[in-house]
Design a protein around this motif. Structure first.
Motif, PDB file in Angstrom:
ATOM      1  N   HIS A  91       0.835  -1.204   0.000  1.00  0.00           N
ATOM      2  CA  HIS A  91       0.000   0.000   0.000  1.00  0.00           C
ATOM      3  C   HIS A  91       0.868   1.250   0.000  1.00  0.00           C
ATOM      4  CE1 HIS A  91      -2.765   3.091   1.537  1.00  0.00           C
ATOM      5  NE2 HIS A  91      -3.714   2.369   0.973  1.00  0.00           N
ATOM      6  N   THR A  92       1.926   1.249   0.814  1.00  0.00           N
ATOM      7  CA  THR A  92       2.785   2.430   0.940  1.00  0.00           C
ATOM      8  C   THR A  92       3.501   2.751  -0.361  1.00  0.00           C
ATOM      9  OG1 THR A  92       3.133   2.015   3.301  1.00  0.00           O
ATOM     10  CG2 THR A  92       4.718   3.444   2.201  1.00  0.00           C
ATOM     11  N   VAL A  93       4.124   1.738  -0.972  1.00  0.00           N
ATOM     12  CA  VAL A  93       4.914   2.034  -2.175  1.00  0.00           C
ATOM     13  C   VAL A  93       4.025   2.396  -3.351  1.00  0.00           C
ATOM     14  CG1 VAL A  93       6.850   0.613  -1.434  1.00  0.00           C
ATOM     15  CG2 VAL A  93       5.096  -0.399  -2.877  1.00  0.00           C
ATOM     16  N   LEU A  94       2.824   1.851  -3.391  1.00  0.00           N
ATOM     17  CA  LEU A  94       1.935   2.204  -4.499  1.00  0.00           C
ATOM     18  C   LEU A  94       1.340   3.596  -4.312  1.00  0.00           C
ATOM     19  CD1 LEU A  94       0.154  -1.177  -5.256  1.00  0.00           C
ATOM     20  CD2 LEU A  94       1.846   0.005  -6.648  1.00  0.00           C
ATOM     21  N   THR A  95       1.005   3.975  -3.088  1.00  0.00           N
ATOM     22  CA  THR A  95       0.493   5.334  -2.876  1.00  0.00           C
ATOM     23  C   THR A  95       1.597   6.367  -3.100  1.00  0.00           C
ATOM     24  OG1 THR A  95       0.843   5.111  -0.477  1.00  0.00           O
ATOM     25  CG2 THR A  95      -1.365   4.687  -1.312  1.00  0.00           C
ATOM     26  N   MET A  96       2.839   5.968  -2.900  1.00  0.00           N
ATOM     27  CA  MET A  96       3.955   6.858  -3.242  1.00  0.00           C
ATOM     28  C   MET A  96       3.985   7.129  -4.740  1.00  0.00           C
ATOM     29  SD  MET A  96       6.937   5.243  -0.815  1.00  0.00           S
ATOM     30  CE  MET A  96       8.276   6.102  -1.620  1.00  0.00           C
ATOM     31  N   ASN A  97       3.410   6.211  -5.523  1.00  0.00           N
ATOM     32  CA  ASN A  97       3.362   6.378  -6.977  1.00  0.00           C
ATOM     33  C   ASN A  97       2.067   7.043  -7.452  1.00  0.00           C
ATOM     34  OD1 ASN A  97       5.764   5.049  -6.926  1.00  0.00           O
ATOM     35  ND2 ASN A  97       5.201   3.433  -8.346  1.00  0.00           N
ATOM     36  N   GLY A  98       1.338   7.666  -6.542  1.00  0.00           N
ATOM     37  CA  GLY A  98       0.194   8.469  -6.935  1.00  0.00           C
ATOM     38  C   GLY A  98      -1.127   7.740  -7.034  1.00  0.00           C
ATOM     39  N   LEU A  99      -1.236   6.538  -6.439  1.00  0.00           N
ATOM     40  CA  LEU A  99      -2.482   5.787  -6.533  1.00  0.00           C
ATOM     41  C   LEU A  99      -3.396   5.991  -5.322  1.00  0.00           C
ATOM     42  CD1 LEU A  99      -1.215   2.403  -8.002  1.00  0.00           C
ATOM     43  CD2 LEU A  99      -2.563   4.129  -9.154  1.00  0.00           C
ATOM     44  N   ARG A 100      -3.060   6.911  -4.446  1.00  0.00           N
ATOM     45  CA  ARG A 100      -3.837   7.061  -3.216  1.00  0.00           C
ATOM     46  C   ARG A 100      -5.323   7.293  -3.500  1.00  0.00           C
ATOM     47  NH1 ARG A 100      -2.352   7.920   1.832  1.00  0.00           N
ATOM     48  NH2 ARG A 100      -0.213   8.360   1.207  1.00  0.00           N
ATOM     49  N   ALA A 101      -5.639   8.112  -4.477  1.00  0.00           N
ATOM     50  CA  ALA A 101      -7.036   8.448  -4.748  1.00  0.00           C
ATOM     51  C   ALA A 101      -7.828   7.252  -5.270  1.00  0.00           C
ATOM     52  CB  ALA A 101      -7.111   9.590  -5.756  1.00  0.00           C
ATOM     53  N   LYS A 102      -7.135   6.218  -5.760  1.00  0.00           N
ATOM     54  CA  LYS A 102      -7.812   5.068  -6.329  1.00  0.00           C
ATOM     55  C   LYS A 102      -8.003   3.936  -5.325  1.00  0.00           C
ATOM     56  CE  LYS A 102      -5.870   6.125 -10.860  1.00  0.00           C
ATOM     57  NZ  LYS A 102      -5.024   5.653 -11.970  1.00  0.00           N
ATOM     58  N   SER A 103      -7.520   4.134  -4.099  1.00  0.00           N
ATOM     59  CA  SER A 103      -7.677   3.101  -3.074  1.00  0.00           C
ATOM     60  C   SER A 103      -9.150   2.866  -2.791  1.00  0.00           C
ATOM     61  CB  SER A 103      -6.967   3.535  -1.782  1.00  0.00           C
ATOM     62  OG  SER A 103      -7.073   2.559  -0.794  1.00  0.00           O
ATOM     63  N   GLN A 104      -9.569   1.602  -2.772  1.00  0.00           N
ATOM     64  CA  GLN A 104     -10.975   1.272  -2.609  1.00  0.00           C
ATOM     65  C   GLN A 104     -11.437   1.513  -1.166  1.00  0.00           C
ATOM     66  OE1 GLN A 104     -10.951  -2.830  -3.963  1.00  0.00           O
ATOM     67  NE2 GLN A 104     -11.640  -2.219  -5.994  1.00  0.00           N
ATOM     68  N   SER A 105     -12.638   2.053  -1.007  1.00  0.00           N
ATOM     69  CA  SER A 105     -13.198   2.264   0.324  1.00  0.00           C
ATOM     70  C   SER A 105     -13.651   0.933   0.908  1.00  0.00           C
ATOM     71  CB  SER A 105     -14.390   3.224   0.253  1.00  0.00           C
ATOM     72  OG  SER A 105     -13.983   4.481  -0.236  1.00  0.00           O
ATOM     73  N   VAL A 106     -13.391   0.755   2.187  1.00  0.00           N
ATOM     74  CA  VAL A 106     -13.771  -0.482   2.863  1.00  0.00           C
ATOM     75  C   VAL A 106     -14.445  -0.137   4.183  1.00  0.00           C
ATOM     76  CG1 VAL A 106     -12.921  -2.604   3.939  1.00  0.00           C
ATOM     77  CG2 VAL A 106     -11.888  -1.792   1.831  1.00  0.00           C
ATOM     78  N   TRP A 107     -15.613  -0.764   4.424  1.00  0.00           N
ATOM     79  CA  TRP A 107     -16.304  -0.587   5.686  1.00  0.00           C
ATOM     80  C   TRP A 107     -15.894  -1.705   6.638  1.00  0.00           C
ATOM     81  CZ3 TRP A 107     -18.740   3.939   6.010  1.00  0.00           C
ATOM     82  CH2 TRP A 107     -19.134   4.569   4.823  1.00  0.00           C
ATOM     83  N   GLY A 108     -16.361  -1.652   7.874  1.00  0.00           N
ATOM     84  CA  GLY A 108     -16.051  -2.701   8.833  1.00  0.00           C
ATOM     85  C   GLY A 108     -16.745  -4.011   8.485  1.00  0.00           C
TER      86      GLY A 108
END
Length: 260
Positions: A134-151
């Motif tokens: 998650h960390t290395v991919l968000t470093m590459n600008g994918l943070r906005a595409k991370s899927q929302s997850v509920w409990g």
């Protein structure tokens, strides 16, 4: 060794590799993708190296005291984790980083070092793998595409608890645990934490130590037998986990019960 007494080494990656340099320095480091050089420089203590698969790294050490924490994640597993975090995406890849000082990766490296010293079980490192991905991919600008997850819903949470209770003496892995909840590995971690305030590793560890305390209180097993019964393969691993949870070693806990 070369003529100057410096050590020279190289390796070709078949996995994503993350290294945190603890000690020692390189005089020269080069990274190649095929015949194309992608990096040239040198490394020192507390430097981070992050390399994708299919690259070659060549280095010359200035001393023989090089020490580092190394973490590898194979490409197929990396992509499964990435897909479960971000969904279908054609650009789920990482770029090389050498001599990096990203604080998030540094925290990961230090936690890896601590977990290795504490002989943590595979579930812990699988969670670190997901966090790493998650960390290395968000470093590459994918943070906005991370899927929302509920409990997790109540039934899914109960299935996870029942699974853990039934498998405490075994090695509990992330993917089967996530499958019980009906999720992929990364969404499961986030949903479980949203529901319980704990990571799956913390939950499993707490369940193991709670069961171990019950066995010690009954008093019909040796401490090594208790350790095996709750999934710890070595006494030192069991003692480290028990002390982290209770503030005392298993033997001290037993003595305190006998004294009471």
């Amino acid at each position: 060794m070369n003529k100057k007494g410096e050590e020279e080494f190289s390796y070709t990656l078949k996995a994503h590799r993350f290294c945190f340099n603890i000690s020692g320095r390189t005089k020269k480091t080069e990274i190649f993708q095929g015949r194309h050089q992608t990096f040239k420089g040198a490394d020192g203590p507390e430097m981070l190296t992050l390399l994708p698969a299919d690259l070659e790294r060549r280095s010359i050490l200035t001393d023989s005291g090089m020490g580092f924490v190394r973490f590898e994640i194979y490409d197929s597993y990396f992509r499964r984790l990435a897909g479960s975090i971000f969904g279908p995406n054609g650009s789920l890849s990482i770029r090389p980083i050498d001599n990096g000082r990203d604080p998030r990766l540094r925290r990961l490296a230090l936690e890896m070092k601590q977990r290795l010293a504490a002989e943590a079980d595979p579930l812990c490192f699988e969670l670190l793998a997901a966090q790493f991905t998650h960390t290395v991919l968000t470093m590459n600008g994918l943070r906005a595409k991370s899927q929302s997850v509920w409990g997790l819903d109540v039934r899914a949470l109960m299935r996870v608890r029942d699974y853990v209770d039934a498998h405490l003496r075994e090695v509990i892995r992330l993917e089967p645990l996530a499958k019980v909840a009906g999720l992929g590995p990364a969404p499961f971690i986030r949903a479980f934490r949203a529901s319980t305030g704990r990571t799956p590793y913390q939950f499993v560890t707490q369940a193991r130590i709670a069961r171990a305390k019950e066995f010690i209180e009954i008093g019909d097993r040796s401490l090594s037998e208790v350790a095996m019964a709750v999934g710890y393969t070595t006494p030192s691993q069991f003692s480290s986990a028990f002390r982290a949870q209770t503030g005392m070693t298993p033997s001290a806990y037993r003595r305190a019960l006998d004294a009471g």
